[in-house]
Motif scaffolding. Structure first.
Motif, PDB file in Angstrom:
ATOM      1  N   THR A 252     -26.627 -24.812 105.506  1.00  0.00           N
ATOM      2  CA  THR A 252     -27.917 -25.488 105.649  1.00  0.00           C
ATOM      3  C   THR A 252     -28.275 -26.259 104.384  1.00  0.00           C
ATOM      4  O   THR A 252     -28.757 -27.399 104.439  1.00  0.00           O
ATOM      5  N   ALA A 253     -28.035 -25.638 103.229  1.00  0.00           N
ATOM      6  CA  ALA A 253     -28.366 -26.293 101.965  1.00  0.00           C
ATOM      7  C   ALA A 253     -27.541 -27.559 101.768  1.00  0.00           C
ATOM      8  O   ALA A 253     -28.063 -28.593 101.324  1.00  0.00           O
ATOM      9  N   PHE A 254     -26.253 -27.507 102.110  1.00  0.00           N
ATOM     10  CA  PHE A 254     -25.418 -28.704 101.969  1.00  0.00           C
ATOM     11  C   PHE A 254     -25.871 -29.806 102.924  1.00  0.00           C
ATOM     12  O   PHE A 254     -25.860 -31.000 102.568  1.00  0.00           O
ATOM     13  N   LEU A 255     -26.272 -29.433 104.120  1.00  0.00           N
ATOM     14  CA  LEU A 255     -26.785 -30.441 105.057  1.00  0.00           C
ATOM     15  C   LEU A 255     -28.042 -31.099 104.508  1.00  0.00           C
ATOM     16  O   LEU A 255     -28.212 -32.320 104.621  1.00  0.00           O
ATOM     17  N   ARG A 256     -28.937 -30.305 103.928  1.00  0.00           N
ATOM     18  CA  ARG A 256     -30.160 -30.871 103.362  1.00  0.00           C
ATOM     19  C   ARG A 256     -29.833 -31.808 102.192  1.00  0.00           C
ATOM     20  O   ARG A 256     -30.426 -32.882 102.056  1.00  0.00           O
ATOM     21  N   ALA A 257     -28.881 -31.386 101.346  1.00  0.00           N
ATOM     22  CA  ALA A 257     -28.469 -32.242 100.238  1.00  0.00           C
ATOM     23  C   ALA A 257     -27.856 -33.545 100.745  1.00  0.00           C
ATOM     24  O   ALA A 257     -28.134 -34.631 100.216  1.00  0.00           O
ATOM     25  N   ALA A 258     -27.031 -33.458 101.782  1.00  0.00           N
ATOM     26  CA  ALA A 258     -26.388 -34.650 102.335  1.00  0.00           C
ATOM     27  C   ALA A 258     -27.424 -35.644 102.854  1.00  0.00           C
ATOM     28  O   ALA A 258     -27.296 -36.861 102.644  1.00  0.00           O
ATOM     29  N   LEU A 259     -28.446 -35.154 103.540  1.00  0.00           N
ATOM     30  CA  LEU A 259     -29.488 -36.038 104.063  1.00  0.00           C
ATOM     31  C   LEU A 259     -30.186 -36.786 102.935  1.00  0.00           C
ATOM     32  O   LEU A 259     -30.495 -37.982 103.054  1.00  0.00           O
ATOM     33  N   ILE A 260     -30.443 -36.105 101.834  1.00  0.00           N
ATOM     34  CA  ILE A 260     -31.115 -36.746 100.701  1.00  0.00           C
ATOM     35  C   ILE A 260     -30.210 -37.770 100.038  1.00  0.00           C
ATOM     36  O   ILE A 260     -30.600 -38.919  99.800  1.00  0.00           O
ATOM     37  N   TYR A 261     -28.980 -37.379  99.756  1.00  0.00           N
ATOM     38  CA  TYR A 261     -28.084 -38.278  99.036  1.00  0.00           C
ATOM     39  C   TYR A 261     -27.716 -39.507  99.859  1.00  0.00           C
ATOM     40  O   TYR A 261     -27.573 -40.608  99.316  1.00  0.00           O
ATOM     41  N   ARG A 262     -27.552 -39.342 101.163  1.00  0.00           N
ATOM     42  CA  ARG A 262     -27.137 -40.479 101.989  1.00  0.00           C
ATOM     43  C   ARG A 262     -28.311 -41.388 102.339  1.00  0.00           C
ATOM     44  O   ARG A 262     -28.101 -42.502 102.827  1.00  0.00           O
ATOM     45  N   ALA A 263     -29.538 -40.948 102.075  1.00  0.00           N
ATOM     46  CA  ALA A 263     -30.703 -41.775 102.372  1.00  0.00           C
ATOM     47  C   ALA A 263     -31.050 -42.731 101.230  1.00  0.00           C
ATOM     48  O   ALA A 263     -31.866 -43.631 101.408  1.00  0.00           O
ATOM     49  N   ARG A 264     -30.412 -42.555 100.084  1.00  0.00           N
ATOM     50  CA  ARG A 264     -30.769 -43.359  98.913  1.00  0.00           C
ATOM     51  C   ARG A 264     -29.536 -44.069  98.373  1.00  0.00           C
ATOM     52  O   ARG A 264     -28.470 -43.465  98.232  1.00  0.00           O
ATOM     53  N   PRO A 265     -29.650 -45.374  98.050  1.00  0.00           N
ATOM     54  CA  PRO A 265     -28.502 -46.084  97.476  1.00  0.00           C
ATOM     55  C   PRO A 265     -28.193 -45.566  96.071  1.00  0.00           C
ATOM     56  O   PRO A 265     -29.068 -45.046  95.372  1.00  0.00           O
ATOM     57  N   GLY A 266     -26.942 -45.702  95.664  1.00  0.00           N
ATOM     58  CA  GLY A 266     -26.540 -45.301  94.330  1.00  0.00           C
ATOM     59  C   GLY A 266     -26.169 -43.844  94.197  1.00  0.00           C
ATOM     60  O   GLY A 266     -25.882 -43.383  93.082  1.00  0.00           O
ATOM     61  N   MET A 267     -26.161 -43.099  95.302  1.00  0.00           N
ATOM     62  CA  MET A 267     -25.819 -41.674  95.226  1.00  0.00           C
ATOM     63  C   MET A 267     -24.574 -41.364  96.043  1.00  0.00           C
ATOM     64  O   MET A 267     -24.422 -40.270  96.590  1.00  0.00           O
ATOM     65  N   GLU A 268     -23.665 -42.313  96.099  1.00  0.00           N
ATOM     66  CA  GLU A 268     -22.471 -42.136  96.909  1.00  0.00           C
ATOM     67  C   GLU A 268     -21.566 -41.026  96.384  1.00  0.00           C
ATOM     68  O   GLU A 268     -20.980 -40.264  97.162  1.00  0.00           O
ATOM     69  N   ILE A 269     -21.444 -40.899  95.062  1.00  0.00           N
ATOM     70  CA  ILE A 269     -20.565 -39.848  94.542  1.00  0.00           C
ATOM     71  C   ILE A 269     -21.186 -38.476  94.770  1.00  0.00           C
ATOM     72  O   ILE A 269     -20.479 -37.497  95.047  1.00  0.00           O
ATOM     73  N   GLN A 270     -22.507 -38.385  94.696  1.00  0.00           N
ATOM     74  CA  GLN A 270     -23.165 -37.114  95.011  1.00  0.00           C
ATOM     75  C   GLN A 270     -22.896 -36.735  96.471  1.00  0.00           C
ATOM     76  O   GLN A 270     -22.580 -35.577  96.780  1.00  0.00           O
TER      77      GLN A 270
END
Length: 373
Positions: A252-270
């Motif tokens: 669940t935590a990884f899914l939440r992190a993925a949603l945040i990182y993929r919603a913002r430009p410049g966080m592709e490596i995250q």
């Protein structure tokens, strides 16, 4: 000097000259008695951590050797806050670690010797961020270093004087930057969140205490209304720390992190770091196609970021997924290609074999084979 270190030092120096416009040169042997110098010294990890247990590598001002550091380590001589001019610094890096860790230490510590000292968690595209997602200096980092050494700025200027000159300076060195949409500056990061993250990621607390600290970081991020990298990192840290005992929370935590990182430009490596974790979950569940989806969308980003350890891990996950699909010849080719990256990223052959075995053990094929024995 470790075998790969000189090549990585030369590459870093070339980038600093070309991108940050800092006219430095590389020389071997003892540092000069006077003048500006950054000394890089390689030591066994045990020798370093006997004095600085929590440091993977570090940089200190005003000295030129490990012996000088030992003599001065409890004195004001090593206090960065007392510097008015930087003339000499020493970088200490373990000699008995992976080539990638040596290179990553070179980038971060040499950059701190030259420029900013404090890491800022809200920077998404920088090694000056303690989340450790970026392995090498980014374009943003090179821009910051170029600003540091621009002729418009000088030692002794006040903060207000520097701020007054920055708009014209940025227009000169980064003319395309002003055309991008400007977002509101991030809220300051509260000390309570930093303390929680440092406890979660530090070596001194128990696993349970570290997980509790990660939960506090998530709670602070949610209460602050964050949707930036700090929020993503809070969830990512909780996911990592939950892998050993609570896979449901981790997923669940990884899914939440993925949603945040993929919603913002410049966080592709995250996002790629999270995709690696999600690919491991998918492989363990026997979902080969999902594993390939997570891996394949992240491979180009990771290759561009020059993170050999993460690249090798993704490729080995891909090989196991291909085996599940009956594409054994492709799997063998991918696994063979991964080995070169693994040796640079993980280091000695026993460590490479251990990592390969860990990833293979995730696959249902391994569980079936074990049950048949």
């Amino acid at each position: 000097m470790p075998p790969t270190a000189r090549t990585d030092i030369d590459r870093l120096a070339a980038r600093l000259r070309a991108e940050a416009r800092i006219p430095l040169r590389v020389a071997e042997g003892p540092p000069p008695a006077a003048g500006n110098a950054i000394v890089v010294e390689f030591l066994p990890r045990a020798q370093m951590q006997a004095l600085v247990p929590e440091a993977a590598c570090f940089v200190v001002p005003r000295i030129g050797s490990w012996d000088e550091y030992r003599a001065a380590r409890r004195s004001a001589r090593l206090d960065w806050a007392t510097l008015t001019v930087r003339q000499r610094a020493a970088v200490f890096i373990p000699s008995d670690t992976s080539p990638q860790e040596i290179r990553d230490c070179l980038h971060e510590e040499v950059a701190q010797a030259l420029g900013p000292l404090n890491d800022i968690y809200r920077l998404p595209d920088s090694v000056f961020n303690d989340d450790n997602f970026h392995a090498i200096l980014t374009g943003f980092d090179m821009l910051v270093l170029r600003l540091y050494y621009a002729p418009e700025l000088a030692n002794g200027m006040t903060r207000a004087e520097v701020a007054a000159r920055l708009p014209a300076l940025l227009a000169r060195v980064n003319p395309g930057g002003g055309s991008a949409a400007q977002s509101a500056p991030a809220d300051p990061t509260p000390r309570a969140w930093i303390d929680a993250v440092e406890r979660a990621l530090g070596p001194r607390a128990s696993e349970a205490a570290r997980r509790d600290a990660a939960r506090r970081a998530v709670a602070i991020a949610q209460a602050s209304g964050w949707s930036d990298g700090r929020a993503g990192f809070s969830w990512f840290a909780l996911g990592r720390l939950s892998l050993s005992g609570d896979l449901g929370t981790a997923f669940t935590a990884f899914l939440r992190a993925a949603l945040i990182y993929r919603a913002r430009p410049g966080m592709e490596i995250q996002a790629a770091h999270v995709d690696m974790q999600l690919a491991a979950f998918a492989l363990s569940a026997g979902q080969a196609e999902d594993t390939l989806t997570f891996v394949d969308r992240s491979l180009p980003v990771v290759a561009q970021a020059e993170n050999a350890a993460l690249l090798a891990t993704l490729m080995l996950l891909r090989a196991e997924a291909l085996e599940l699909l009956g594409r054994s010849s492709e799997a063998r080719a991918v696994r063979l290609d991964a080995m070169g990256w693994a040796r640079y990223g993980f280091g000695p052959e026993p460590e490479v074999r251990r990592r390969v075995a860990e990833i293979a053990a995730l696959s249902p094929r391994a569980r079936v084979a074990a049950a048949a024995q």
